[in-house]
Design a protein around this motif. Structure first.
Motif, PDB file in Angstrom:
ATOM      1  N   LYS A  51       0.974  -1.077   0.032  1.00 44.30           N
ATOM      2  CA  LYS A  51       0.032   0.102  -0.070  1.00 44.30           C
ATOM      3  C   LYS A  51       0.899   1.274   0.013  1.00 44.30           C
ATOM      4  O   LYS A  51       0.263   2.311  -0.116  1.00 44.30           O
ATOM      5  CB  LYS A  51      -0.882   0.220   1.181  1.00 44.30           C
ATOM      6  N   HIS A  52       2.238   1.092  -0.020  1.00 44.15           N
ATOM      7  CA  HIS A  52       3.126   2.136  -0.141  1.00 44.15           C
ATOM      8  C   HIS A  52       4.175   2.022  -1.216  1.00 44.15           C
ATOM      9  O   HIS A  52       4.189   0.953  -1.849  1.00 44.15           O
ATOM     10  CB  HIS A  52       3.834   2.285   1.145  1.00 44.15           C
ATOM     11  N   VAL A  53       4.820   2.926  -1.422  1.00 48.24           N
ATOM     12  CA  VAL A  53       5.895   3.140  -2.818  1.00 48.24           C
ATOM     13  C   VAL A  53       7.263   2.269  -2.139  1.00 48.24           C
ATOM     14  O   VAL A  53       7.592   2.959  -1.002  1.00 48.24           O
ATOM     15  CB  VAL A  53       5.942   4.226  -3.300  1.00 48.24           C
ATOM     16  N   VAL A  86      -3.376   2.049  -9.084  1.00 48.02           N
ATOM     17  CA  VAL A  86      -4.056   3.443  -9.287  1.00 48.02           C
ATOM     18  C   VAL A  86      -4.373   4.409  -8.164  1.00 48.02           C
ATOM     19  O   VAL A  86      -4.180   5.332  -8.143  1.00 48.02           O
ATOM     20  CB  VAL A  86      -5.164   3.328 -10.260  1.00 48.02           C
ATOM     21  N   ARG A  87      -4.711   3.474  -7.153  1.00 50.98           N
ATOM     22  CA  ARG A  87      -4.964   3.852  -5.932  1.00 50.98           C
ATOM     23  C   ARG A  87      -3.842   4.579  -5.215  1.00 50.98           C
ATOM     24  O   ARG A  87      -3.830   5.885  -4.660  1.00 50.98           O
ATOM     25  CB  ARG A  87      -5.494   2.978  -4.871  1.00 50.98           C
ATOM     26  N   VAL A  88      -2.809   4.042  -5.182  1.00 53.44           N
ATOM     27  CA  VAL A  88      -1.498   4.606  -4.488  1.00 53.44           C
ATOM     28  C   VAL A  88      -0.989   5.758  -5.324  1.00 53.44           C
ATOM     29  O   VAL A  88      -0.592   6.772  -4.771  1.00 53.44           O
ATOM     30  CB  VAL A  88      -0.425   3.323  -4.404  1.00 53.44           C
ATOM     31  N   MET A  89      -0.897   5.537  -6.670  1.00 55.25           N
ATOM     32  CA  MET A  89      -0.589   6.704  -7.623  1.00 55.25           C
ATOM     33  C   MET A  89      -1.223   8.015  -7.065  1.00 55.25           C
ATOM     34  O   MET A  89      -0.367   9.149  -6.920  1.00 55.25           O
ATOM     35  CB  MET A  89      -0.378   6.368  -8.965  1.00 55.25           C
ATOM     36  N   ARG A  90      -2.537   7.863  -7.138  1.00 51.08           N
ATOM     37  CA  ARG A  90      -3.492   9.124  -6.768  1.00 51.08           C
ATOM     38  C   ARG A  90      -3.067   9.459  -5.194  1.00 51.08           C
ATOM     39  O   ARG A  90      -3.107  10.864  -5.097  1.00 51.08           O
ATOM     40  CB  ARG A  90      -4.802   8.632  -7.042  1.00 51.08           C
ATOM     41  N   ALA A  91      -3.156   8.723  -4.355  1.00 49.48           N
ATOM     42  CA  ALA A  91      -3.039   9.092  -3.053  1.00 49.48           C
ATOM     43  C   ALA A  91      -1.571   9.751  -2.969  1.00 49.48           C
ATOM     44  O   ALA A  91      -1.223  10.643  -1.883  1.00 49.48           O
ATOM     45  CB  ALA A  91      -2.941   7.951  -2.194  1.00 49.48           C
ATOM     46  N   LEU A 102       5.394  -1.394  -6.129  1.00 45.31           N
ATOM     47  CA  LEU A 102       4.584  -1.793  -5.223  1.00 45.31           C
ATOM     48  C   LEU A 102       5.218  -3.407  -4.912  1.00 45.31           C
ATOM     49  O   LEU A 102       4.485  -4.055  -4.001  1.00 45.31           O
ATOM     50  CB  LEU A 102       3.185  -2.081  -5.612  1.00 45.31           C
ATOM     51  N   GLY A 103       6.453  -3.481  -5.097  1.00 41.31           N
ATOM     52  CA  GLY A 103       7.107  -4.762  -4.816  1.00 41.31           C
ATOM     53  C   GLY A 103       6.775  -6.091  -5.679  1.00 41.31           C
ATOM     54  O   GLY A 103       6.867  -7.160  -5.547  1.00 41.31           O
ATOM     55  N   VAL A 104       6.097  -5.750  -6.906  1.00 38.02           N
ATOM     56  CA  VAL A 104       5.661  -6.901  -7.670  1.00 38.02           C
ATOM     57  C   VAL A 104       6.286  -6.698  -9.109  1.00 38.02           C
ATOM     58  O   VAL A 104       5.917  -5.541  -9.910  1.00 38.02           O
ATOM     59  CB  VAL A 104       4.019  -6.797  -8.044  1.00 38.02           C
ATOM     60  N   PRO A 105       7.266  -7.212  -9.533  1.00 37.80           N
ATOM     61  CA  PRO A 105       8.081  -7.288 -10.733  1.00 37.80           C
ATOM     62  C   PRO A 105       7.290  -7.980 -11.927  1.00 37.80           C
ATOM     63  O   PRO A 105       7.688  -8.898 -12.679  1.00 37.80           O
ATOM     64  CB  PRO A 105       9.228  -8.234 -10.521  1.00 37.80           C
ATOM     65  N   LEU A 106       6.339  -7.170 -12.210  1.00 39.13           N
ATOM     66  CA  LEU A 106       5.395  -7.550 -13.466  1.00 39.13           C
ATOM     67  C   LEU A 106       5.227  -6.179 -14.488  1.00 39.13           C
ATOM     68  O   LEU A 106       5.327  -5.236 -13.798  1.00 39.13           O
ATOM     69  CB  LEU A 106       4.019  -7.844 -13.032  1.00 39.13           C
TER      70      LEU A 106
END
Length: 229
Positions: A51-53, A86-91, A102-106
């Motif tokens: 939920k964080h960068v 999208v939620r974290v980007m906007r927040a 976000l810790g996901v290498p995709l």
């Protein structure tokens, strides 16, 4: 093998992701202070997508992101990843964010430059950097092609290298294509600041940070004046 945890299900969306990479056993590890180690042991630790960068040092930021299986894009795990991105980007008030942050290498990224954020810049800056607004755009398995190889160098920062900026040369116009959140093929041609955002996020999918391409003499802590005061 059964994938029980959410982040494992997300990694299962990748083609050819066989459980190898810098985020598994054998990568460098830092020791946590005793109190934090006990807290981590007692409480369930957070799992990607966070939920964080993530900050530089997170292994996913230096991994080459794996493609997402298009057949699984509609599944809850993939849609949840996109929604959180999208939620974290906007927040955070950011104009772009990638899944590795976000810790996901995709290979997933999002870009959005709303009018209200554009208006926060002085007119002279908007004109010099050729800024323009754009609605939310999500790209899965994106590919980029340079349309104008001329370079512009402007200050650039990154939520994963928080508190620092530097001038980075970027191509003036690019084309990006891939799948959107609905699995539809999309193509976007962008120039100026939007092209810079795309190139920045595409770098994240290759394990590259802006500090790898910056003019090192311009590397600046954004709080340097506050520290001196």
């Amino acid at each position: 093998m059964a994938m029980g945890r959410p982040w494992e299900k997300l990694l299962a969306l990748a083609r050819g992701c066989g459980g190898t990479g810098p985020w598994v056993a054998g990568s460098p590890a830092l020791r946590r202070p005793w109190a934090r180690a006990v807290r981590r042991w007692l409480l369930r630790p957070p799992e990607p997508p966070y939920k964080h960068v993530c900050q530089v040092g997170e292994p996913a930021l230096r991994a080459v992101a794996a493609p997402v299986d298009p057949a699984r894009l509609a599944e809850p795990e993939a849609q949840a990843l996109i929604a959180r991105l999208v939620r974290v980007m906007r927040a955070q008030g950011a104009v772009g964010l990638s899944a590795p942050q976000l810790g996901v290498p995709l290979q997933v990224l999002a870009v959005e430059f709303p009018e209200r954020l554009l208006d926060s810049y002085p007119l002279a800056v908007r004109q010099a950097r050729r800024m323009a607004p754009c609605p939310l755009r999500v790209f899965v398995n994106p590919r980029m092609r340079v349309l104008d190889a001329g370079l512009d160098s402007f200050p650039e920062g990154c939520l994963s290298v928080a508190g620092f900026v530097a001038c980075v040369p970027r191509c003036r116009a690019v084309q990006i294509e891939g799948l959107n959140e609905n699995g539809e093929s999309v193509v976007w041609q962008a120039s100026g600041w939007l092209a810079r955002i795309i190139q920045h996020e595409m770098d994240h999918l290759q394990g590259c940070l802006f500090i790898d391409k910056m003019d090192s003499k311009t590397f600046t802590n954004v709080r340097w004046m506050e520290v001196n005061d």
